[in-house]
Motif scaffolding. Structure first.
Motif, PDB file in Angstrom:
ATOM      1  N   ASP A 199      -6.829 -33.670 -92.351  1.00 29.25           N
ATOM      2  CA  ASP A 199      -6.688 -35.030 -91.854  1.00 29.25           C
ATOM      3  C   ASP A 199      -7.543 -35.995 -92.664  1.00 29.25           C
ATOM      4  N   ARG A 200      -8.750 -35.509 -93.044  1.00 29.27           N
ATOM      5  CA  ARG A 200      -9.635 -36.358 -93.833  1.00 29.27           C
ATOM      6  C   ARG A 200      -9.035 -36.624 -95.209  1.00 29.27           C
ATOM      7  N   THR A 201      -8.400 -35.602 -95.783  1.00 27.74           N
ATOM      8  CA  THR A 201      -7.746 -35.758 -97.090  1.00 27.74           C
ATOM      9  C   THR A 201      -6.586 -36.743 -97.000  1.00 27.74           C
ATOM     10  N   SER A 202      -5.781 -36.625 -95.943  1.00 26.91           N
ATOM     11  CA  SER A 202      -4.641 -37.522 -95.758  1.00 26.91           C
ATOM     12  C   SER A 202      -5.106 -38.961 -95.589  1.00 26.91           C
ATOM     13  N   ALA A 203      -6.188 -39.115 -94.818  1.00 31.40           N
ATOM     14  CA  ALA A 203      -6.725 -40.463 -94.606  1.00 31.40           C
ATOM     15  C   ALA A 203      -7.247 -41.043 -95.906  1.00 31.40           C
ATOM     16  N   SER A 204      -7.879 -40.184 -96.727  1.00 36.67           N
ATOM     17  CA  SER A 204      -8.403 -40.641 -98.012  1.00 36.67           C
ATOM     18  C   SER A 204      -7.278 -41.076 -98.942  1.00 36.67           C
ATOM     19  N   ARG A 205      -6.189 -40.309 -98.953  1.00 32.61           N
ATOM     20  CA  ARG A 205      -5.057 -40.673 -99.802  1.00 32.61           C
ATOM     21  C   ARG A 205      -4.395 -41.956 -99.318  1.00 32.61           C
ATOM     22  N   ARG A 206      -4.338 -42.135 -98.004  1.00 36.53           N
ATOM     23  CA  ARG A 206      -3.763 -43.371 -97.474  1.00 36.53           C
ATOM     24  C   ARG A 206      -4.611 -44.579 -97.852  1.00 36.53           C
ATOM     25  N   GLU A 207      -5.921 -44.363 -97.938  1.00 36.90           N
ATOM     26  CA  GLU A 207      -6.822 -45.449 -98.318  1.00 36.90           C
ATOM     27  C   GLU A 207      -6.543 -45.934 -99.737  1.00 36.90           C
ATOM     28  N   THR A 208      -5.972 -45.063-100.573  1.00 33.41           N
ATOM     29  CA  THR A 208      -5.682 -45.466-101.956  1.00 33.41           C
ATOM     30  C   THR A 208      -4.623 -46.562-102.009  1.00 33.41           C
ATOM     31  N   LEU A 209      -3.846 -46.731-100.930  1.00 35.50           N
ATOM     32  CA  LEU A 209      -2.873 -47.828-100.891  1.00 35.50           C
ATOM     33  C   LEU A 209      -3.561 -49.171-101.065  1.00 35.50           C
ATOM     34  N   PHE A 210      -4.831 -49.246-100.686  1.00 36.77           N
ATOM     35  CA  PHE A 210      -5.560 -50.499-100.707  1.00 36.77           C
ATOM     36  C   PHE A 210      -6.457 -50.628-101.938  1.00 36.77           C
ATOM     37  N   ARG A 211      -6.223 -49.744-102.923  1.00 37.05           N
ATOM     38  CA  ARG A 211      -6.914 -49.815-104.209  1.00 37.05           C
ATOM     39  C   ARG A 211      -5.878 -49.861-105.321  1.00 37.05           C
ATOM     40  N   LEU A 212      -6.225 -50.498-106.433  1.00 34.91           N
ATOM     41  CA  LEU A 212      -5.268 -50.625-107.536  1.00 34.91           C
ATOM     42  C   LEU A 212      -4.813 -49.270-108.062  1.00 34.91           C
ATOM     43  N   ASP A 213      -5.740 -48.350-108.228  1.00 33.99           N
ATOM     44  CA  ASP A 213      -5.420 -47.063-108.835  1.00 33.99           C
ATOM     45  C   ASP A 213      -5.580 -45.933-107.826  1.00 33.99           C
ATOM     46  N   GLY A 214      -5.014 -44.781-108.161  1.00 33.44           N
ATOM     47  CA  GLY A 214      -5.060 -43.625-107.270  1.00 33.44           C
ATOM     48  C   GLY A 214      -3.653 -43.216-106.872  1.00 33.44           C
ATOM     49  N   ARG A 215      -3.547 -42.036-106.241  1.00 37.15           N
ATOM     50  CA  ARG A 215      -2.245 -41.495-105.854  1.00 37.15           C
ATOM     51  C   ARG A 215      -2.103 -41.559-104.339  1.00 37.15           C
ATOM     52  N   PRO A 216      -1.370 -42.520-103.844  1.00 36.63           N
ATOM     53  CA  PRO A 216      -1.172 -42.640-102.393  1.00 36.63           C
ATOM     54  C   PRO A 216      -0.125 -41.638-101.916  1.00 36.63           C
ATOM     55  N   PRO A 217       0.005 -41.407-100.614  1.00 35.14           N
ATOM     56  CA  PRO A 217       1.073 -40.553-100.085  1.00 35.14           C
ATOM     57  C   PRO A 217       2.432 -41.084-100.516  1.00 35.14           C
ATOM     58  N   ILE A 218       3.298 -40.193-100.999  1.00 34.01           N
ATOM     59  CA  ILE A 218       4.570 -40.638-101.577  1.00 34.01           C
ATOM     60  C   ILE A 218       5.446 -41.331-100.538  1.00 34.01           C
ATOM     61  N   GLY A 219       5.431 -40.828 -99.305  1.00 38.21           N
ATOM     62  CA  GLY A 219       6.246 -41.455 -98.267  1.00 38.21           C
ATOM     63  C   GLY A 219       5.823 -42.882 -97.994  1.00 38.21           C
ATOM     64  N   ALA A 220       4.510 -43.094 -97.876  1.00 33.88           N
ATOM     65  CA  ALA A 220       3.997 -44.446 -97.629  1.00 33.88           C
ATOM     66  C   ALA A 220       4.273 -45.357 -98.820  1.00 33.88           C
ATOM     67  N   ALA A 221       4.125 -44.818-100.038  1.00 30.31           N
ATOM     68  CA  ALA A 221       4.355 -45.614-101.248  1.00 30.31           C
ATOM     69  C   ALA A 221       5.809 -46.052-101.345  1.00 30.31           C
ATOM     70  N   VAL A 222       6.734 -45.131-101.043  1.00 33.33           N
ATOM     71  CA  VAL A 222       8.158 -45.459-101.113  1.00 33.33           C
ATOM     72  C   VAL A 222       8.520 -46.512-100.069  1.00 33.33           C
ATOM     73  N   SER A 223       8.004 -46.357 -98.853  1.00 32.88           N
ATOM     74  CA  SER A 223       8.328 -47.333 -97.809  1.00 32.88           C
ATOM     75  C   SER A 223       7.793 -48.716 -98.154  1.00 32.88           C
ATOM     76  N   MET A 224       6.587 -48.774 -98.716  1.00 28.20           N
ATOM     77  CA  MET A 224       6.023 -50.062 -99.131  1.00 28.20           C
ATOM     78  C   MET A 224       6.816 -50.664-100.293  1.00 28.20           C
ATOM     79  N   ALA A 225       7.253 -49.815-101.210  1.00 21.58           N
ATOM     80  CA  ALA A 225       8.050 -50.286-102.351  1.00 21.58           C
ATOM     81  C   ALA A 225       9.383 -50.860-101.881  1.00 21.58           C
ATOM     82  N   LEU A 226      10.021 -50.177-100.923  1.00 25.19           N
ATOM     83  CA  LEU A 226      11.294 -50.666-100.391  1.00 25.19           C
ATOM     84  C   LEU A 226      11.100 -51.997 -99.667  1.00 25.19           C
ATOM     85  N   GLN A 227       9.943 -52.166 -99.041  1.00 30.08           N
ATOM     86  CA  GLN A 227       9.646 -53.436 -98.390  1.00 30.08           C
ATOM     87  C   GLN A 227       9.637 -54.574 -99.409  1.00 30.08           C
ATOM     88  N   HIS A 228       9.002 -54.347-100.549  1.00 28.21           N
ATOM     89  CA  HIS A 228       8.981 -55.360-101.601  1.00 28.21           C
ATOM     90  C   HIS A 228      10.381 -55.580-102.177  1.00 28.21           C
TER      91      HIS A 228
END
Length: 452
Positions: free
Chosen positions: A2-31
């Motif tokens: 859970d801590r790892t998942s939370a850490s990866r989700r936090e990367t959404l709010f930083r320029l670089d890093g590998r966010p969760p692919i599902g969250a990244a795709v949903s955010m991309a589709l929003q744009h």
């Protein structure tokens, strides 16, 4: 875990890093949903202005999508540390160019737009190089006046589209040859479908939240499209003949250099370069909590100019930063480059698929009119917000009022410059942007400033 998942989700709010692919795709589709209608509609309007055939209409939409994708990706990942801002922004075909593109296309076809893009891109490169010195010539009252004028000048386009699209497609000669009543310019069916589309857009924008509010124009057009189907306004014959994949072509429409087109579109590139500074600043302040660096601003404008020159050779239309996507960044604070890279890749996939572009050409003009009238009103009000960000003194009121009056007035009174040499008419009489921009800059320089 859970801590790892939370850490990866936090990367959404930083320029670089590998966010969760599902969250990244949903955010991309929003744009993607937020900008796709605005990206393809200018191409459809230009195609209708010129009267392009089905194959060329599809090609223009494809090229515009590819241009938006390439411009976005190059902004995200600067070349040689100079061309590109490295900021989370989306680039797309801008409505700000539509009045000038219509004038250019009427005079010299799509090839005249391509030539003007090369000139405009060079202007943007110069602005990027000398951005600190040139920026003082375009305070908010100037950029606001130009954007306000553009919005005003687009209203007749929206009304004509709501009535069914005047011009090459819907005229009385064709009507007498058997065009269905629902497709006649000015018919009640056209107005009804346009009204249904507009009502759906307004309802979704003001009475819903989240995805429905963000995608109000796209969903509103879907409602209008369904209504148009009921009246037999949609023709799918061109979709079946389109392929599934095709690479961009080099100079598909040719390239010519028309003086009036180069001047009007070149001036717009200068204005939009300064406007881009506002979008870059809003992105960093809203998403990163800081001001943009000089290198980011200069790199972003240089990339803006260079990519437009490049895309001109592949039949694309002028791109600019998309403010609606900047608004999403400021709202959700998601700035990871992976999200914006996926958006660019989705645009690229759409651009190399002629079948997708062909489906877009089936949208009736009354549906486009009902949806875009809200966009055009927003453009005008965006300009007004920039203007009123400064005190509306007698000086500023004169700059705005006189520039907009002469810019829009001269361009809409076609015979106003009839006794002048043709070159003067071509430069100053075809688009409101030239007169409004020049007059606003000159008045800002010569009118005395009030003492506070």
């Amino acid at each position: 875990m859970d801590r790892t998942s939370a850490s990866r989700r936090e990367t959404l709010f930083r320029l670089d890093g590998r966010p969760p692919i599902g969250a990244a795709v949903s955010m991309a589709l929003q744009h993607l949903v937020a900008m796709i209608v605005g990206c393809v509609t200018p191409a459809i309007i230009v195609a209708n202005t010129v009267g392009l055939g089905q194959e060329d209409r599809v090609l223009l939409i494809q090229a515009s999508l590819v241009a938006s994708a390439v411009s976005t990706l190059l902004q995200l990942y600067p070349i040689a540390g100079r061309f590109g801002s490295g900021l989370p922004v989306i680039m797309g075909i801008s409505f700000a160019y539509v009045p000038s593109m219509q004038a250019a296309a009427s005079a010299g076809g799509v090839s005249a737009i391509a030539g003007a893009m090369v000139v405009g891109g060079a202007v943007a490169l110069l602005v990027g190089i000398f951005v600190r010195q040139i920026r003082t010539l375009f305070p908010p009252v100037i950029t606001g006046t130009v954007i306000f004028t553009i919005g005003l000048s687009l209203y007749p386009t929206a009304i004509n589209y709501m009535a069914g699209g005047s011009g090459n497609t819907y005229d009385l000669v064709v009507t007498q040859q058997g065009l269905p009543e629902a497709l006649v310019y000015g018919s009640w069916q056209n107005w009804l479908v346009a009204a249904v589309t507009l009502a759906a857009v307004l309802a979704l924008n003001h009475y819903t939240r989240g995805f429905c509010k963000m995608a109000s124009i796209l969903l509103g057009m879907a409602v209008g499209y369904a209504a148009a189907l009921c009246f037999g306004m949609v023709d799918f014959s061109g979709v079946a003949s389109s392929g599934w994949a095709a690479a961009p072509e080099v100079l598909p429409f040719g390239m010519t250099f028309d003086l009036a087109s180069c001047v009007s579109i070149g001036l717009l590139f200068a204005v939009n370069s300064i406007q881009a500074i506002g979008d870059f600043t809003a992105t960093t302040v809203g998403g990163l909590g800081r001001e943009p660096t000089d290198r980011e601003l200069q790199g972003g404008i240089l990339c803006y100019g260079a990519t437009n020159i490049l895309c001109a050779f592949f039949g694309g239309l002028p791109t600019a930063t998309y403010s609606q996507n900047v608004g999403i960044v400021a709202t959700n604070k998601v700035v990871n480059r992976t999200v914006f890279t996926l958006t660019g890749l989705f645009l690229l996939l759409a651009g190399i698929c002629p079948k997708f572009s062909a489906v877009l050409t089936t949208i009736p003009q009354c549906v486009l009119g009902g949806a875009t009238v809200t966009v055009f009103s927003t453009i005008a009000m965006t300009g007004m917000k920039l203007i009123t960000a400064q005190d509306m003194t007698a000086r500023n009121t004169t700059i705005v009022g006189l520039s907009a009056a002469l810019g829009v007035g001269i361009s809409q009174a076609s015979a106003a410059l009839g006794q002048f040499p043709e070159a003067v008419t071509m430069i100053f009489g075809k688009s409101p942007v030239v007169v409004a921009t020049i007059l606003a800059v000159v008045l800002n320089l010569i009118l005395p400033r009030e003492d506070h």
